[in-house]
Design a protein around this motif. Structure first.
Motif, PDB file in Angstrom:
ATOM      1  N   LEU A   1      58.117  39.054  45.367  1.00 54.80           N
ATOM      2  CA  LEU A   1      58.673  40.387  45.591  1.00 54.80           C
ATOM      3  C   LEU A   1      57.978  41.076  46.766  1.00 54.80           C
ATOM      4  O   LEU A   1      58.630  41.779  47.559  1.00 54.80           O
ATOM      5  N   ILE A   2      56.669  40.871  46.900  1.00 54.60           N
ATOM      6  CA  ILE A   2      55.939  41.448  48.035  1.00 54.60           C
ATOM      7  C   ILE A   2      56.394  40.810  49.342  1.00 54.60           C
ATOM      8  O   ILE A   2      56.451  41.461  50.389  1.00 54.60           O
ATOM      9  N   PHE A   3      56.743  39.538  49.277  1.00 50.22           N
ATOM     10  CA  PHE A   3      57.189  38.805  50.452  1.00 50.22           C
ATOM     11  C   PHE A   3      58.616  39.190  50.858  1.00 50.22           C
ATOM     12  O   PHE A   3      58.998  39.053  52.024  1.00 50.22           O
ATOM     13  N   SER A   4      59.393  39.716  49.931  1.00 54.30           N
ATOM     14  CA  SER A   4      60.823  39.960  50.150  1.00 54.30           C
ATOM     15  C   SER A   4      61.147  40.979  51.235  1.00 54.30           C
ATOM     16  O   SER A   4      62.087  40.768  52.009  1.00 54.30           O
ATOM     17  N   PRO A   5      60.441  42.133  51.319  1.00 55.60           N
ATOM     18  CA  PRO A   5      60.807  43.100  52.374  1.00 55.60           C
ATOM     19  C   PRO A   5      60.785  42.510  53.779  1.00 55.60           C
ATOM     20  O   PRO A   5      61.586  42.912  54.630  1.00 55.60           O
ATOM     21  N   VAL A   6      59.865  41.582  54.030  1.00 54.95           N
ATOM     22  CA  VAL A   6      59.814  40.942  55.347  1.00 54.95           C
ATOM     23  C   VAL A   6      61.126  40.208  55.623  1.00 54.95           C
ATOM     24  O   VAL A   6      61.699  40.307  56.716  1.00 54.95           O
ATOM     25  N   LEU A   7      61.610  39.479  54.611  1.00 49.94           N
ATOM     26  CA  LEU A   7      62.866  38.746  54.758  1.00 49.94           C
ATOM     27  C   LEU A   7      64.035  39.696  54.964  1.00 49.94           C
ATOM     28  O   LEU A   7      64.895  39.471  55.836  1.00 49.94           O
ATOM     29  N   PHE A   8      64.096  40.769  54.191  1.00 52.92           N
ATOM     30  CA  PHE A   8      65.199  41.722  54.319  1.00 52.92           C
ATOM     31  C   PHE A   8      65.211  42.360  55.706  1.00 52.92           C
ATOM     32  O   PHE A   8      66.268  42.530  56.318  1.00 52.92           O
ATOM     33  N   LEU A   9      64.024  42.734  56.209  1.00 55.24           N
ATOM     34  CA  LEU A   9      63.954  43.353  57.534  1.00 55.24           C
ATOM     35  C   LEU A   9      64.413  42.395  58.627  1.00 55.24           C
ATOM     36  O   LEU A   9      65.113  42.793  59.568  1.00 55.24           O
ATOM     37  N   LEU A  10      64.030  41.117  58.498  1.00 53.69           N
ATOM     38  CA  LEU A  10      64.457  40.125  59.483  1.00 53.69           C
ATOM     39  C   LEU A  10      65.977  39.943  59.455  1.00 53.69           C
ATOM     40  O   LEU A  10      66.623  39.841  60.505  1.00 53.69           O
ATOM     41  N   LEU A  11      66.553  39.889  58.252  1.00 52.91           N
ATOM     42  CA  LEU A  11      68.001  39.736  58.135  1.00 52.91           C
ATOM     43  C   LEU A  11      68.739  40.937  58.704  1.00 52.91           C
ATOM     44  O   LEU A  11      69.799  40.794  59.330  1.00 52.91           O
ATOM     45  N   PHE A  12      68.185  42.138  58.500  1.00 57.54           N
ATOM     46  CA  PHE A  12      68.798  43.334  59.085  1.00 57.54           C
ATOM     47  C   PHE A  12      68.628  43.354  60.603  1.00 57.54           C
ATOM     48  O   PHE A  12      69.540  43.743  61.342  1.00 57.54           O
ATOM     49  N   TYR A  13      67.456  42.929  61.060  1.00 55.71           N
ATOM     50  CA  TYR A  13      67.176  42.959  62.501  1.00 55.71           C
ATOM     51  C   TYR A  13      68.131  42.053  63.270  1.00 55.71           C
ATOM     52  O   TYR A  13      68.617  42.416  64.347  1.00 55.71           O
ATOM     53  N   PHE A  14      68.394  40.874  62.731  1.00 48.57           N
ATOM     54  CA  PHE A  14      69.292  39.930  63.393  1.00 48.57           C
ATOM     55  C   PHE A  14      70.759  40.157  63.002  1.00 48.57           C
ATOM     56  O   PHE A  14      71.617  39.317  63.294  1.00 48.57           O
ATOM     57  N   LYS A  15      71.037  41.272  62.305  1.00 48.46           N
ATOM     58  CA  LYS A  15      72.393  41.675  61.927  1.00 48.46           C
ATOM     59  C   LYS A  15      73.094  40.617  61.069  1.00 48.46           C
ATOM     60  O   LYS A  15      74.308  40.446  61.136  1.00 48.46           O
ATOM     61  N   ILE A  16      72.299  39.911  60.283  1.00 50.53           N
ATOM     62  CA  ILE A  16      72.858  38.953  59.334  1.00 50.53           C
ATOM     63  C   ILE A  16      73.249  39.665  58.048  1.00 50.53           C
ATOM     64  O   ILE A  16      74.297  39.402  57.457  1.00 50.53           O
ATOM     65  N   LEU A  17      72.384  40.573  57.627  1.00 45.12           N
ATOM     66  CA  LEU A  17      72.631  41.374  56.426  1.00 45.12           C
ATOM     67  C   LEU A  17      73.093  42.759  56.852  1.00 45.12           C
ATOM     68  O   LEU A  17      72.514  43.360  57.770  1.00 45.12           O
ATOM     69  N   THR A  18      74.120  43.273  56.185  1.00 44.08           N
ATOM     70  CA  THR A  18      74.650  44.600  56.492  1.00 44.08           C
ATOM     71  C   THR A  18      74.589  45.476  55.240  1.00 44.08           C
ATOM     72  O   THR A  18      74.384  44.991  54.122  1.00 44.08           O
ATOM     73  N   LEU A  19      74.800  46.758  55.448  1.00 41.37           N
ATOM     74  CA  LEU A  19      74.773  47.683  54.312  1.00 41.37           C
ATOM     75  C   LEU A  19      75.890  47.388  53.316  1.00 41.37           C
ATOM     76  O   LEU A  19      75.734  47.620  52.111  1.00 41.37           O
ATOM     77  N   SER A  20      77.006  46.877  53.794  1.00 44.21           N
ATOM     78  CA  SER A  20      78.133  46.602  52.897  1.00 44.21           C
ATOM     79  C   SER A  20      77.847  45.426  51.959  1.00 44.21           C
ATOM     80  O   SER A  20      78.357  45.379  50.834  1.00 44.21           O
TER      81      SER A  20
ATOM     82  N   LYS B   1      74.630  29.778  47.114  1.00 48.49           N
ATOM     83  CA  LYS B   1      75.737  30.722  46.982  1.00 48.49           C
ATOM     84  C   LYS B   1      75.223  32.164  46.905  1.00 48.49           C
ATOM     85  O   LYS B   1      75.816  33.077  47.483  1.00 48.49           O
ATOM     86  N   GLY B   2      74.119  32.344  46.168  1.00 49.48           N
ATOM     87  CA  GLY B   2      73.555  33.685  46.034  1.00 49.48           C
ATOM     88  C   GLY B   2      73.067  34.238  47.357  1.00 49.48           C
ATOM     89  O   GLY B   2      73.331  35.397  47.706  1.00 49.48           O
ATOM     90  N   ILE B   3      72.348  33.427  48.118  1.00 52.17           N
ATOM     91  CA  ILE B   3      71.874  33.883  49.428  1.00 52.17           C
ATOM     92  C   ILE B   3      73.051  34.066  50.376  1.00 52.17           C
ATOM     93  O   ILE B   3      73.055  34.967  51.225  1.00 52.17           O
ATOM     94  N   GLY B   4      74.073  33.234  50.231  1.00 48.54           N
ATOM     95  CA  GLY B   4      75.263  33.364  51.059  1.00 48.54           C
ATOM     96  C   GLY B   4      76.048  34.633  50.807  1.00 48.54           C
ATOM     97  O   GLY B   4      76.998  34.933  51.540  1.00 48.54           O
ATOM     98  N   SER B   5      75.650  35.411  49.804  1.00 49.55           N
ATOM     99  CA  SER B   5      76.338  36.680  49.542  1.00 49.55           C
ATOM    100  C   SER B   5      76.113  37.685  50.660  1.00 49.55           C
ATOM    101  O   SER B   5      76.787  38.719  50.694  1.00 49.55           O
ATOM    102  N   PHE B   6      75.174  37.418  51.589  1.00 43.76           N
ATOM    103  CA  PHE B   6      75.050  38.300  52.756  1.00 43.76           C
ATOM    104  C   PHE B   6      76.316  38.247  53.613  1.00 43.76           C
ATOM    105  O   PHE B   6      76.558  39.151  54.424  1.00 43.76           O
ATOM    106  N   ALA B   7      77.120  37.191  53.427  1.00 45.70           N
ATOM    107  CA  ALA B   7      78.383  37.073  54.154  1.00 45.70           C
ATOM    108  C   ALA B   7      79.588  37.268  53.250  1.00 45.70           C
ATOM    109  O   ALA B   7      80.590  37.868  53.654  1.00 45.70           O
ATOM    110  N   THR B   8      79.501  36.766  52.016  1.00 43.14           N
ATOM    111  CA  THR B   8      80.658  36.829  51.119  1.00 43.14           C
ATOM    112  C   THR B   8      80.695  38.080  50.268  1.00 43.14           C
ATOM    113  O   THR B   8      81.749  38.435  49.735  1.00 43.14           O
TER     114      THR B   8
END
Length: 403
Positions: free
Chosen positions: A271-290, A365-372
């Motif tokens: 869980l402590i490691f997770s914010p780093v991953l989320f920030l990277l996904l947002f930075y590269f526009k892989i993860l969106t607010l939707s 499939k769960g991680i792929g939910s950033f797209a689906t």
């Protein structure tokens, strides 16, 4: 007395979390190593998949004895058929040049077209087109043979229909109409052939499901990295001896509590490691607010599964080193069967069906939910519960076996 030792539970879980927190530098270093290793491995395997559009088309040389307008019209249509145009292209050449290019394998086939070839199909003389292929067998040659055989079967069926009906017409009282009726049949058959692609239902089949190849391998890489992040947790997962475990049990901290606390420590590190991953996904526009809500739900249950999965393998392993080997090898095997390196549609149907039910498949499939934007929760929760119960059973069995 006899109730749940709440005070001792909080003391125990606080001490375990402190031990886990002291491992943060080692945990982050292990995460970086896992990312580098998985990135190189996944990139190498992903080169197996290439979009069909990027593949060079097979070049087929047309050697014609005469320039027939009717044949040119037919070829203009054939070139537009999707099953043909997506695979090959046609070029008109002289015979000597075509044979030279065929010998040097710069073209895939040569079609020797006789005079009045189309007219011969209509009048039944059926002058053959000679197909020349390079020496040796290849996938391209096999596909060209399949396409030419398919075209021959279509024409053969049409001619059989014309001849059969012509015989019937000749038995009728008005035989002079046979020629005009034959032309009507020819036109009907040509119309049928011209619309042959409309006879089939189109279904898009993708080896990576609803994800693109890039999205699929990104999801697969993250899933495999998370599976390997249990390795840096080895120092505090395999330090309690049986005597200490029995002492905890005397104070009311039974096996099921000890396993839960160990898993919660792994979960805390992840869980402590997770914010780093989320920030990277947002930075590269892989993860969106939707897609953030669906991804967050899936990611929570992925971390939950990894926590109990890691504890289970270390409980099963006789030593800390063996636990590290177990996590690496079992995760590698699990991820491979789930289609993490090569999508499961490329496997035999039995392996594909089994792999689709493995936890690593649900992680992808769960991680792929950033797209689906479709969360995956229940299967991962069930696997977490199974790992928890198995860990408790293994610890109980080990204690009974040592007595």
């Amino acid at each position: 007395k006899g109730g749940f030792p709440l005070g001792r539970f909080f003391t125990y879980i606080t001490l375990e979390w402190k031990r886990a927190f002291l491992l943060l530098p080692q945990f982050f270093l292990g995460g970086v190593i896992a990312v580098i290793f998985v990135s190189v491995l996944t990139f190498s395997v992903s080169k197996i998949l290439h979009p069909i559009e990027d593949r060079p088309k097979a070049t087929i040389a047309l050697v014609m004895q005469e320039s027939s307008p009717l044949f040119q019209t037919v070829m203009a249509y054939v070139k537009e058929i999707e099953s043909v145009s997506s695979f090959c292209s046609f070029e008109q050449m002289e015979k000597e040049e075509a044979l030279r290019l065929l010998d040097s394998r710069r073209i895939s086939a040569v079609f020797l077209v006789p005079e009045r070839q189309v007219e011969s199909i209509l009048d039944g003389t059926n002058l053959p087109i000679h197909v020349l292929l390079p020496s040796g067998s290849s996938l391209t040659s096999a596909l060209i043979l399949d396409l030419t055989n398919a075209g021959g079967l279509v024409l053969r069926s049409a001619q059989a229909g014309v001849y059969s009906l012509s015989d019937i017409y000749k038995e009728q009282p008005i035989p002079e109409n046979v020629d005009s009726l034959s032309w009507i049949l020819n036109l009907e058959n040509l119309q049928f052939f011209a619309s042959r692609e409309e006879l089939f239902c189109e279904e898009t089949v993708s080896a990576t499901g609803d994800l693109t190849v890039r999205q699929y391998y990104l999801s697969s890489s993250l899933a495999f990295c998370l599976l390997l992040l249990g390795i840096p947790c080895a120092p505090f997962l395999k330090t309690d001896n049986l005597a200490f475990q029995r002492k905890l049990a005397i104070y009311g901290l039974k096996n099921y509590i000890q396993i839960f606390v160990k898993a919660s420590s792994v979960f805390l590190l992840l869980l402590i490691f997770s914010p780093v991953l989320f920030l990277l996904l947002f930075y590269f526009k892989i993860l969106t607010l939707s897609t953030l809500p669906a991804f967050s739900m899936s990611f929570f249950f992925i971390l939950l599964f990894i926590s109990f999965y890691t504890v289970l393998l270390f409980e099963f392993a006789p030593t800390k080193t063996a636990g590290i080997y177990f996590i690496f090898l079992f995760s590698l095997f699990l991820h491979f069967l789930s289609g993490g390196f090569l999508p499961s549609p490329f496997f035999p149907s039995v392996i594909e069906n089994v792999g689709s039910l493995l936890p690593s498949s649900f992680m992808i499939k769960g991680i792929g939910s950033f797209a689906t934007a479709v969360p995956t929760t229940l299967p991962l929760f069930c696997y977490s519960l199974i790992c928890y119960l198995l860990s408790v059973c293994i610890r109980i069995f080990k204690k009974e076996d040592s007595q």
